[in-house]
Design an enzyme around this catalytic site. Structure first.
Site, short mmCIF file in Angstrom:
data_model
loop_
_atom_site.label_atom_id
_atom_site.label_comp_id
_atom_site.label_asym_id
_atom_site.label_seq_id
_atom_site.Cartn_x
_atom_site.Cartn_y
_atom_site.Cartn_z
N HIS A 120 31.87 -15.91 -14.70
CA HIS A 120 32.25 -17.25 -14.38
C HIS A 120 32.07 -18.36 -14.74
O HIS A 120 32.75 -18.60 -15.37
CB HIS A 120 32.28 -16.75 -12.64
CG HIS A 120 32.55 -18.80 -12.35
ND1 HIS A 120 32.40 -19.02 -10.73
CD2 HIS A 120 34.38 -18.74 -11.88
CE1 HIS A 120 33.28 -19.90 -11.35
NE2 HIS A 120 34.43 -20.28 -11.14
N CYS A 139 26.10 -18.87 -8.15
CA CYS A 139 26.54 -19.41 -8.07
C CYS A 139 27.35 -19.75 -6.55
O CYS A 139 28.17 -20.69 -6.98
CB CYS A 139 27.12 -19.77 -9.17
SG CYS A 139 25.26 -19.94 -10.11
N HIS A 140 28.48 -18.77 -7.38
CA HIS A 140 29.76 -18.77 -6.50
C HIS A 140 30.04 -17.93 -6.43
O HIS A 140 31.30 -16.99 -5.81
CB HIS A 140 30.93 -19.53 -7.57
CG HIS A 140 30.64 -20.99 -7.89
ND1 HIS A 140 29.91 -20.89 -9.58
CD2 HIS A 140 30.91 -21.85 -7.82
CE1 HIS A 140 29.82 -22.00 -10.39
NE2 HIS A 140 29.84 -22.44 -9.09
N GLY A 141 28.81 -16.97 -5.97
CA GLY A 141 28.96 -15.81 -5.02
C GLY A 141 30.00 -14.69 -5.37
O GLY A 141 30.15 -13.40 -4.68
#
Ligand code: FES
Length: 177
Positions: A120, A139-141
């Site tokens: 990502h 960070c964002h899963g």
């Protein structure tokens, strides 16, 4: 980053992962000689040439992190259960379809070698976490399975595989396919 800083960084990372991944006695005993063996010399770092890693001290189930050309790389010694979980997946249902066999070397399925950067935005995922016991990116899963394949976004693709080969059963060479 100077060669000294690279060596220091590598030393910290391996110790951190070694103690996190395996809390058993004896980790420290194997960690130090292992670190000394894998630290590339200054000339190798400067050239960006291949680096060698002695695999013998890496216990089954353990993940270590090394650096090559300034990028972090995970070397995971997979257990039979982790290999089985990676192999039984319905490849067609994956976000980035790729069989496990395409992500390891023939006859060496116990070793998974992938770049340690989430696809990502580049965070370093945490090993042995997430719904697939692969990696979880805090960070964002995003989540990855035990083959390093993305199973939950926002990461769009699998963890990439660097060029590597084996020299015998117990030595990894990163930088030579
Ligand atoms: S960088 Fe890993 S989920 Fe965003």
């Amino acid at each position: 980053m100077t060669s000294h800083e690279v060596a220091q960084s590598t030393r910290r990372d391996i110790l951190q992962l070694g103690t996190a991944a395996v809390a058993a006695a004896g980790v420290a005993a194997v960690a130090w000689p292992f670190i000394d063996q894998m630290n590339p010399d200054a000339a190798t770092i400067a050239s960006g040439g291949p680096i060698e890693l002695d695999l013998a001290p890496i216990a089954q189930g353990q993940i270590v992190r090394i650096f090559w050309r300034g990028k972090p790389i995970f070397v995971r010694h997979r257990t039979p259960d982790e290999i089985a979980a990676a192999e039984k997946v319905d490849v067609a249902a994956l976000m980035d379809p790729q069989p496990d066999s395409a992500r390891v070397k023939p006859g060496m399925a116990q070793w998974l070698v992938v770049y340690a950067s989430c696809t990502h935005l580049g965070c370093i995922p945490l090993g042995h976490q997430g719904d697939w016991n692969g990696w979880f990116c805090p960070c964002h899963g995003s989540q990855y399975d035990t083959s390093g394949r993305v199973r939950k976004g926002p990461a769009p693709t699998n963890l990439p595989i660097p060029p590597y080969s084996f020299a015998g059963d117990a030595k990894l060479v990163v930088g030579v396919a």
